[in-house]
Structure formats: C-alpha cells, structure tokens
Design a protein around this motif. Structure first.
Motif, PDB file in Angstrom:
ATOM      1  N   ASP A 101       0.807  -1.219   0.000  1.00  0.00           N
ATOM      2  CA  ASP A 101       0.000   0.000   0.000  1.00  0.00           C
ATOM      3  C   ASP A 101       0.846   1.278   0.000  1.00  0.00           C
ATOM      4  OD1 ASP A 101       0.807  -0.464   2.654  1.00  0.00           O
ATOM      5  OD2 ASP A 101      -0.956   0.519   3.477  1.00  0.00           O
ATOM      6  N   LYS A 102       2.160   1.164   0.155  1.00  0.00           N
ATOM      7  CA  LYS A 102       3.052   2.331   0.134  1.00  0.00           C
ATOM      8  C   LYS A 102       3.826   2.451  -1.179  1.00  0.00           C
ATOM      9  CE  LYS A 102       2.499   3.642   4.464  1.00  0.00           C
ATOM     10  NZ  LYS A 102       2.073   4.953   4.869  1.00  0.00           N
ATOM     11  N   VAL A 103       3.804   1.411  -2.019  1.00  0.00           N
ATOM     12  CA  VAL A 103       4.591   1.403  -3.251  1.00  0.00           C
ATOM     13  C   VAL A 103       4.250   2.601  -4.132  1.00  0.00           C
ATOM     14  CG1 VAL A 103       5.036   0.148  -5.399  1.00  0.00           C
ATOM     15  CG2 VAL A 103       5.029  -1.083  -3.225  1.00  0.00           C
ATOM     16  N   LEU A 104       2.978   2.891  -4.313  1.00  0.00           N
ATOM     17  CA  LEU A 104       2.582   3.996  -5.193  1.00  0.00           C
ATOM     18  C   LEU A 104       3.009   5.369  -4.667  1.00  0.00           C
ATOM     19  CD1 LEU A 104      -0.901   2.975  -6.614  1.00  0.00           C
ATOM     20  CD2 LEU A 104       1.312   3.050  -7.777  1.00  0.00           C
ATOM     21  N   GLU A 105       3.281   5.477  -3.390  1.00  0.00           N
ATOM     22  CA  GLU A 105       3.763   6.752  -2.858  1.00  0.00           C
ATOM     23  C   GLU A 105       5.161   7.079  -3.385  1.00  0.00           C
ATOM     24  OE1 GLU A 105       2.945   7.780   1.232  1.00  0.00           O
ATOM     25  OE2 GLU A 105       1.487   6.136   1.338  1.00  0.00           O
ATOM     26  N   PHE A 106       5.878   6.052  -3.823  1.00  0.00           N
ATOM     27  CA  PHE A 106       7.201   6.264  -4.420  1.00  0.00           C
ATOM     28  C   PHE A 106       7.117   6.517  -5.926  1.00  0.00           C
ATOM     29  CE2 PHE A 106       8.260   3.935  -0.528  1.00  0.00           C
ATOM     30  CZ  PHE A 106       9.246   4.765  -0.014  1.00  0.00           C
ATOM     31  N   ALA A 107       5.950   6.279  -6.542  1.00  0.00           N
ATOM     32  CA  ALA A 107       5.799   6.356  -7.996  1.00  0.00           C
ATOM     33  C   ALA A 107       6.118   7.739  -8.559  1.00  0.00           C
ATOM     34  CB  ALA A 107       4.391   5.934  -8.402  1.00  0.00           C
ATOM     35  N   LYS A 108       5.851   8.796  -7.811  1.00  0.00           N
ATOM     36  CA  LYS A 108       6.121  10.129  -8.353  1.00  0.00           C
ATOM     37  C   LYS A 108       7.614  10.423  -8.483  1.00  0.00           C
ATOM     38  CE  LYS A 108       5.170  12.282  -3.918  1.00  0.00           C
ATOM     39  NZ  LYS A 108       4.274  13.198  -3.225  1.00  0.00           N
ATOM     40  N   TYR A 109       8.451   9.550  -7.932  1.00  0.00           N
ATOM     41  CA  TYR A 109       9.905   9.696  -8.044  1.00  0.00           C
ATOM     42  C   TYR A 109      10.490   8.756  -9.103  1.00  0.00           C
ATOM     43  CZ  TYR A 109       9.067  12.109  -3.701  1.00  0.00           C
ATOM     44  OH  TYR A 109       8.583  12.980  -2.752  1.00  0.00           O
ATOM     45  N   ILE A 110       9.615   8.038  -9.814  1.00  0.00           N
ATOM     46  CA  ILE A 110      10.027   7.091 -10.853  1.00  0.00           C
ATOM     47  C   ILE A 110       9.645   7.694 -12.201  1.00  0.00           C
ATOM     48  CG2 ILE A 110       9.657   4.771 -11.774  1.00  0.00           C
ATOM     49  CD1 ILE A 110       8.919   3.916  -8.888  1.00  0.00           C
ATOM     50  N   HIS A 111      10.572   7.702 -13.149  1.00  0.00           N
ATOM     51  CA  HIS A 111      10.341   8.325 -14.448  1.00  0.00           C
ATOM     52  C   HIS A 111       9.859   7.342 -15.504  1.00  0.00           C
ATOM     53  CE1 HIS A 111      13.265  11.854 -13.421  1.00  0.00           C
ATOM     54  NE2 HIS A 111      12.183  11.868 -12.684  1.00  0.00           N
ATOM     55  N   GLU A 112       9.226   6.277 -15.115  1.00  0.00           N
ATOM     56  CA  GLU A 112       8.656   5.299 -16.038  1.00  0.00           C
ATOM     57  C   GLU A 112       7.402   4.724 -15.394  1.00  0.00           C
ATOM     58  OE1 GLU A 112      10.719   1.176 -15.743  1.00  0.00           O
ATOM     59  OE2 GLU A 112      12.288   2.650 -15.309  1.00  0.00           O
ATOM     60  N   PRO A 113       6.545   4.110 -16.179  1.00  0.00           N
ATOM     61  CA  PRO A 113       5.346   3.505 -15.580  1.00  0.00           C
ATOM     62  C   PRO A 113       5.738   2.401 -14.591  1.00  0.00           C
ATOM     63  CG  PRO A 113       5.152   3.610 -17.970  1.00  0.00           C
ATOM     64  CD  PRO A 113       6.571   3.977 -17.632  1.00  0.00           C
ATOM     65  N   ILE A 114       4.992   2.292 -13.515  1.00  0.00           N
ATOM     66  CA  ILE A 114       5.247   1.261 -12.519  1.00  0.00           C
ATOM     67  C   ILE A 114       4.037   0.344 -12.446  1.00  0.00           C
ATOM     68  CG2 ILE A 114       4.486   2.792 -10.670  1.00  0.00           C
ATOM     69  CD1 ILE A 114       6.352   1.250  -8.773  1.00  0.00           C
ATOM     70  N   GLU A 115       4.321  -0.932 -12.378  1.00  0.00           N
ATOM     71  CA  GLU A 115       3.272  -1.934 -12.219  1.00  0.00           C
ATOM     72  C   GLU A 115       3.490  -2.618 -10.875  1.00  0.00           C
ATOM     73  OE1 GLU A 115       1.952  -6.268 -14.004  1.00  0.00           O
ATOM     74  OE2 GLU A 115       3.485  -5.112 -15.035  1.00  0.00           O
ATOM     75  N   ILE A 116       2.484  -2.568 -10.025  1.00  0.00           N
ATOM     76  CA  ILE A 116       2.592  -3.256  -8.739  1.00  0.00           C
ATOM     77  C   ILE A 116       2.281  -4.727  -8.964  1.00  0.00           C
ATOM     78  CG2 ILE A 116       1.673  -3.471  -6.405  1.00  0.00           C
ATOM     79  CD1 ILE A 116       1.128  -0.498  -6.463  1.00  0.00           C
ATOM     80  N   ILE A 117       3.212  -5.569  -8.609  1.00  0.00           N
ATOM     81  CA  ILE A 117       3.065  -7.012  -8.783  1.00  0.00           C
ATOM     82  C   ILE A 117       2.727  -7.606  -7.424  1.00  0.00           C
ATOM     83  CG2 ILE A 117       4.182  -9.132  -9.558  1.00  0.00           C
ATOM     84  CD1 ILE A 117       6.156  -7.245 -11.123  1.00  0.00           C
ATOM     85  N   GLU A 118       1.543  -8.157  -7.314  1.00  0.00           N
ATOM     86  CA  GLU A 118       1.056  -8.686  -6.032  1.00  0.00           C
ATOM     87  C   GLU A 118       1.953  -9.797  -5.476  1.00  0.00           C
ATOM     88  OE1 GLU A 118      -1.908  -7.929  -4.245  1.00  0.00           O
ATOM     89  OE2 GLU A 118      -2.313  -6.233  -5.568  1.00  0.00           O
ATOM     90  N   ASN A 119       2.608 -10.550  -6.353  1.00  0.00           N
ATOM     91  CA  ASN A 119       3.432 -11.683  -5.921  1.00  0.00           C
ATOM     92  C   ASN A 119       4.873 -11.256  -5.641  1.00  0.00           C
ATOM     93  OD1 ASN A 119       3.804 -14.449  -5.285  1.00  0.00           O
ATOM     94  ND2 ASN A 119       4.831 -14.728  -7.244  1.00  0.00           N
ATOM     95  N   CYS A 120       5.085  -9.993  -5.348  1.00  0.00           N
ATOM     96  CA  CYS A 120       6.436  -9.501  -5.065  1.00  0.00           C
ATOM     97  C   CYS A 120       6.488  -8.828  -3.704  1.00  0.00           C
ATOM     98  CB  CYS A 120       6.876  -8.502  -6.130  1.00  0.00           C
ATOM     99  SG  CYS A 120       7.367  -9.244  -7.681  1.00  0.00           S
ATOM    100  N   GLU A 121       7.660  -8.894  -3.117  1.00  0.00           N
ATOM    101  CA  GLU A 121       7.996  -8.119  -1.928  1.00  0.00           C
ATOM    102  C   GLU A 121       8.808  -6.922  -2.413  1.00  0.00           C
ATOM    103  OE1 GLU A 121       7.167  -8.796   1.310  1.00  0.00           O
ATOM    104  OE2 GLU A 121       6.029 -10.520   0.593  1.00  0.00           O
ATOM    105  N   TYR A 122       8.536  -5.761  -1.874  1.00  0.00           N
ATOM    106  CA  TYR A 122       9.220  -4.539  -2.297  1.00  0.00           C
ATOM    107  C   TYR A 122      10.158  -4.052  -1.195  1.00  0.00           C
ATOM    108  CZ  TYR A 122       6.190  -4.286  -6.329  1.00  0.00           C
ATOM    109  OH  TYR A 122       5.558  -4.567  -7.507  1.00  0.00           O
ATOM    110  N   GLU A 123      11.310  -3.547  -1.650  1.00  0.00           N
ATOM    111  CA  GLU A 123      12.292  -2.965  -0.745  1.00  0.00           C
ATOM    112  C   GLU A 123      12.829  -1.710  -1.368  1.00  0.00           C
ATOM    113  OE1 GLU A 123      15.354  -5.749   0.243  1.00  0.00           O
ATOM    114  OE2 GLU A 123      13.958  -7.142   1.174  1.00  0.00           O
ATOM    115  N   ILE A 124      13.304  -0.823  -0.506  1.00  0.00           N
ATOM    116  CA  ILE A 124      13.956   0.401  -0.962  1.00  0.00           C
ATOM    117  C   ILE A 124      15.350   0.448  -0.348  1.00  0.00           C
ATOM    118  CG2 ILE A 124      12.997   1.835   0.874  1.00  0.00           C
ATOM    119  CD1 ILE A 124      12.814   4.086  -1.215  1.00  0.00           C
ATOM    120  N   GLY A 125      16.297   0.929  -1.138  1.00  0.00           N
ATOM    121  CA  GLY A 125      17.666   1.029  -0.636  1.00  0.00           C
ATOM    122  C   GLY A 125      18.449   2.055  -1.411  1.00  0.00           C
TER     123      GLY A 125
END
Length: 81
Positions: A53-77
């Motif tokens: 539910d927080k992945v899209l909050e990072f989308a405005k800092y990405i310069h390409e379309p983002i697809e949220i994949i339900e079968n993935c774990e997301y990390e930031i570093g």
C-alpha cells in the motif's frame, strides 16, 4: 541513488528495479514512518521493506510507468551508481 526493488516471492529473485529520482532519506523515512532510533542501522545504510500500500507513494519519483506485482515483496535502498 535510491532504488525501489521488486523481489518475486516464488524465486526470491529481483524482478524489477526502479531508480527513484530526487529521493532523499527524509522522504523515505516520512513515507515508511521510519525512526532511525528504532534500529541498529540508519535507514540510509540498510534496505527497508515497503508494504504494497506504500509502493505507489514512491511512484512520483520514478520516471517510467510502474506496475505493482502482487506476488512480489518490495524494498527500498540506497546504492552507489
């Protein structure tokens, strides 16, 4: 540069990574509600899990379309380029 990474839950392999332009440690801490006093390592020195539910909050800092994949774990570093 900061990156948002998606790891496939079935293989534990990196599926996709997105560079986060103009990202700062303060923005990461604000979005994820991180307090550096709660960990041995500051957020800038570790990878942090990102709830779906927080992945899209990072989308405005990405310069390409983002697809949220339900079968993935997301990390930031923060990684050296």
């Amino acid at each position: 540069m900061w990156y948002l990474e998606a790891f496939d839950n079935n293989t534990n392999r990196l599926s996709k990574d997105y560079p986060l332009h103009d990202m700062t440690v303060e923005i990461v801490k604000d979005i994820l509600g991180i307090d550096d006093n709660d960990s041995d390592l500051p957020v800038i020195a570790r990878q942090s899990g990102v709830p779906l539910d927080k992945v899209l909050e990072f989308a405005k800092y990405i310069h390409e379309p983002i697809e949220i994949i339900e079968n993935c774990e997301y990390e930031i570093g923060l990684f050296a380029d």
